[in-house]
Design a protein around this motif. Sequence first.
Motif, PDB file in Angstrom:
ATOM      1  N   PRO A 261      28.181  46.149  35.428  1.00 29.05           N
ATOM      2  CA  PRO A 261      27.263  46.505  34.335  1.00 29.05           C
ATOM      3  C   PRO A 261      27.881  47.529  33.373  1.00 29.05           C
ATOM      4  CG  PRO A 261      26.141  46.626  36.451  1.00 29.05           C
ATOM      5  CD  PRO A 261      27.583  46.372  36.754  1.00 29.05           C
ATOM      6  N   ARG A 305      20.612  47.705  35.422  1.00 30.27           N
ATOM      7  CA  ARG A 305      20.208  46.799  36.493  1.00 30.27           C
ATOM      8  C   ARG A 305      20.171  47.501  37.849  1.00 30.27           C
ATOM      9  NH1 ARG A 305      22.053  43.193  32.763  1.00 30.27           N
ATOM     10  NH2 ARG A 305      24.202  43.859  32.823  1.00 30.27           N
ATOM     11  N   GLU A 341      26.502  39.643  38.488  1.00 29.27           N
ATOM     12  CA  GLU A 341      27.041  40.085  37.209  1.00 29.27           C
ATOM     13  C   GLU A 341      27.995  39.053  36.645  1.00 29.27           C
ATOM     14  OE1 GLU A 341      26.637  42.633  35.093  1.00 29.27           O
ATOM     15  OE2 GLU A 341      24.883  43.140  36.309  1.00 29.27           O
TER      16      GLU A 341
END
Lengths: 344, 307
Positions: A261, A305, A341
């Motif tokens: 992220p 997230r 991801e």
Amino acid sequence: MATMSPAPAEPDVPLLEVRDLEVEFRTRDGVAKAVDRVSFSVGAGETLAVLGESGSGKSVTAQAVMGILDSPPGFVTGGQVLFRGADLLTAGAEERRRVRGARMAMIFQDALSALNPVLTVGAQLAEMFRVHEGRSRKESRAKAVELMERVRIPAARTRVNDYPHQFSGGMRQRIMIAMALALEPDLIIADEPTTALDVTVQAQVMDLLAELQREYRMGLVLITHDLGVVADVADRIAVMYAGRIMETAPVHDLYKNPAHPYTRGLLDSIPRLDRKGHELYAVKGLPPNLMAIPPGCPFHPRCPRVRDICLADRPEPAPLTGADGRELPGRTSACHFRKDELHA
Amino acid sequence: MGRYVIRRLLQMIPVFIGSTFLIFVMVYALGDPVAALFGEKAPDPATAAQIRHDLYLDQPIWKQYLHYMGQIFQGDFGTAFNGQPVTELMGEAFPVTLRLTLVAVVIEIAVGITLGVVSGLRRGRSVDSTVLMITLIVISVPTFVTGYVLQYLFGVEWGIVRPSVSADATFGELLLPGTVLALVSLAYVTRLSRTSIAENVRADYVRTAVAKGLPRHRVIVRHLLRNSLIPVVTFIGTDIGVLMGGAIVTERIFNIHGVGFQLYQGVLRNNSPTVVGFVTVLVIVFLLANLLVDLCYAVLDPRIRYA
């Protein structure tokens, strides 16, 4: 020229391999863990970009590898720095000194302050040959002129007697590059080599560096916070955050398909022409204080997230697997949800 | 550079005239040299008037000054009361003081810079604290105290040197007086170079020098020291002028017949030609020392340009 550098003893030993490097800064206010279990490797002729915000530990890592950490307050507390398979951290001071500058050289960010203001550039270049190779004054001076010509400084023969402040920023950085290149090292660590320069000059200096690297088949560790610089020259990227490596990947894979992220946040914050008029994305929050790195994943307070596990468990860099279940070469991510991801 | 030197030399003229005129007025106008010549006895008025006339003392002060200056530039500094030409006194005194100053400056440079480098590189450690404390003590204690104490210890108690210096004033004899003279400046040089070193040791160019794989001594001497010494050299340069004129106390203690001794005698006896002559030469020395310091800047730091 290429024959100068001896071929690695074993082909599978990388030029530089850093394993679980740890660096602490012990200050009056407490201990800052500036580098925490950082591992990466660079092969001959390869360019590794170390990417990160200010204070992410990228420069400290470079200084620890070079052995020029200000100590105190900086201390290497663990890990290995294997240069052609030999651990530099356990080597003697004299042995390290011989490696520094000769086999492994460094280019600094601000050439104006990194060059000695009271010595001519010629003297500073010639010094390399005098100290490391024991050449005569005259010979060293001639080599210095040669070096300046190599990095394309006009009128090198006369400018060799000038002082650093008499050169423009771009020319000064060329001199820094020449100095690092002097003894044709196997590895160059460039710490934000173009940050202090104008955009137009940045490209010139970067091109020169890339060209010389190809020519001498050197390994290059390029430390930068500039994603634009990275894309053009790097083979692989290591993304650092709070003294740890978050993700490593071949450069195009990382741009196309980040698996962390934080990397995604960085990529999204690049201004893009097709997003003109829209508000620019920014990773919210600030990098953590290195004396109080959050438990679990250090990025969790800023992660869009974040989930419960991120607060408690620290994710270690782990290899990534593709959709077909096979391991993706050269890719790691330190995220609990690296799979999600990657395929997001 | 050439133009700068010429401008500086021209600037010296008003400073030189101003300072010498002040001295001249203070010595001649405020005291009575003729009365001083006769000492305790009252002079015969006719003789006194004759002397006044012979020595231009009956003229207005500015005429006296012009006459004096005119004589000086012909190399005539007048005669002292004992009939000795002042230039002769200078010829005896200045070489002695010059030797004393030289000894002091060499000690100042060698010991001061060494201590400064050692403590600057170990800032905050015990060596550093010790050096700082000792220099503070040295600065606080006046020269006449350290002078007499060292003279007593080395000259009388231990008998290592003779307590007073002979007329020859050789370098060997001047070692102890030179140390005494140097002590306070030495402490300043130590502190100055310590601060400068400690400041520069973290400089980027020092890190570059280390990254180049240079041996430690080369990093320190060639890269660190060259940059750190700029303020120190300034201090030492101006200090040479101060030491030359300020050796009065030291020269008295060790009975050295130098500039300070002659000046002291001159002031004590109201011996105007001696005082004015010596001070005039000292003014020139001081001005030239300052010019030299400013020129040294350009040599030490190429970033400084003179226009």
